[in-house]
Design a protein around this motif. Structure first.
Motif, short mmCIF file in Angstrom:
data_model
loop_
_atom_site.label_atom_id
_atom_site.label_comp_id
_atom_site.label_asym_id
_atom_site.label_seq_id
_atom_site.Cartn_x
_atom_site.Cartn_y
_atom_site.Cartn_z
N VAL A 82 -4.25 -9.64 3.27
CA VAL A 82 -3.66 -9.01 2.10
C VAL A 82 -2.40 -8.24 2.54
O VAL A 82 -2.27 -7.86 3.70
CB VAL A 82 -4.63 -8.03 1.40
CG1 VAL A 82 -5.82 -8.76 0.82
CG2 VAL A 82 -5.10 -6.94 2.33
N GLN A 83 -1.49 -8.07 1.59
CA GLN A 83 -0.30 -7.26 1.82
C GLN A 83 -0.41 -6.04 0.91
O GLN A 83 -0.78 -6.16 -0.25
CB GLN A 83 0.98 -8.03 1.47
CG GLN A 83 1.26 -9.22 2.37
CD GLN A 83 0.46 -10.45 1.98
OE1 GLN A 83 0.24 -10.68 0.81
NE2 GLN A 83 0.02 -11.21 2.97
N THR A 84 -0.04 -4.90 1.44
CA THR A 84 -0.12 -3.66 0.70
C THR A 84 1.27 -3.04 0.62
O THR A 84 1.98 -2.97 1.62
CB THR A 84 -1.07 -2.68 1.39
OG1 THR A 84 -2.29 -3.35 1.67
CG2 THR A 84 -1.37 -1.49 0.50
N SER A 85 1.64 -2.61 -0.59
CA SER A 85 2.94 -1.97 -0.75
C SER A 85 2.76 -0.68 -1.56
O SER A 85 1.91 -0.60 -2.45
CB SER A 85 3.93 -2.90 -1.45
OG SER A 85 3.46 -3.23 -2.74
N VAL A 86 3.56 0.31 -1.21
CA VAL A 86 3.52 1.59 -1.92
C VAL A 86 4.50 1.51 -3.08
O VAL A 86 5.66 1.16 -2.91
CB VAL A 86 3.91 2.75 -0.97
CG1 VAL A 86 3.92 4.07 -1.70
CG2 VAL A 86 2.98 2.79 0.22
N GLN A 87 4.01 1.85 -4.27
CA GLN A 87 4.85 1.87 -5.47
C GLN A 87 4.71 3.24 -6.12
O GLN A 87 3.84 3.44 -6.97
CB GLN A 87 4.45 0.76 -6.44
CG GLN A 87 4.66 -0.60 -5.86
CD GLN A 87 4.32 -1.71 -6.85
OE1 GLN A 87 3.57 -1.51 -7.78
NE2 GLN A 87 4.92 -2.86 -6.64
N GLY A 88 5.56 4.16 -5.71
CA GLY A 88 5.48 5.52 -6.24
C GLY A 88 4.25 6.22 -5.71
O GLY A 88 4.10 6.43 -4.52
#
Length: 161
Positions: free
Chosen positions: A119-125
């Motif tokens: 899985v890829q995890t990204s921070v959005q705010g």
């Protein structure tokens, strides 16, 4: 590509209802008679005023109890150290956690990478978006984050296929 969001929101209307319940109980309890004990909400924090540390602890237990009754997680409260206020009274500030802060986001991302999930995890705010090729990978990611034993209440929503 399937994805879901990890968020942490506290319903401030329910917090207001819990604070109102605490104030009603303080007004009716005999051990608080003649006391200046009160709880008030200011933006994303609660401010507790009490006569002494004993009454402060009692109000703290009331707040936790009313949070549970209103189906709010007491883990969303960040208790600061009590401080002296004017006239031999005690004041305590309690922060209401909203969103996922940067340190917690890094901790979650590191844990998911250590688990070797695809899985890829990204921070959005103040939230995290987790994407993966398979739904099973995302469900494994949810269970891995739940197993981390994080105090702050997390919501897993916006699940898309």
């Amino acid at each position: 590509m399937p994805s879901f969001d990890i968020t942490s929101k506290t319903d401030l209307a329910e917090v207001d209802n819990a604070v109102d319940g605490v104030m009603r109980e303080i007004g009716t309890r005999y051990d608080f008679k003649g006391s200046i004990a009160k709880v008030e909400r200011k933006e994303n924090s609660l401010e507790i005023h009490a006569d002494d540390n004993l009454k402060l602890k009692q109000v703290e237990e009331l707040v936790k109890g009313y949070f549970v009754r209103r189906k709010l997680d007491p883990g969303a409260l960040d208790w600061q150290d009590p401080e002296r206020a004017g006239g031999n009274t005690v004041r305590q500030t309690v922060l209401i956690k909203q969103g996922i802060d940067r340190d917690l986001a890094k901790k979650i991302i590191k844990h998911l990478k250590d688990e070797k999930l695809k899985v890829q995890t990204s921070v959005q705010g103040d939230e995290l978006r987790v994407t993966g090729k398979k739904r099973d990978d995302l469900q494994a990611a949810i269970s891995a984050v739940k197993a981390m034993d994080i105090e702050q209440p997390l919501d897993y929503g916006n699940f898309r296929d």
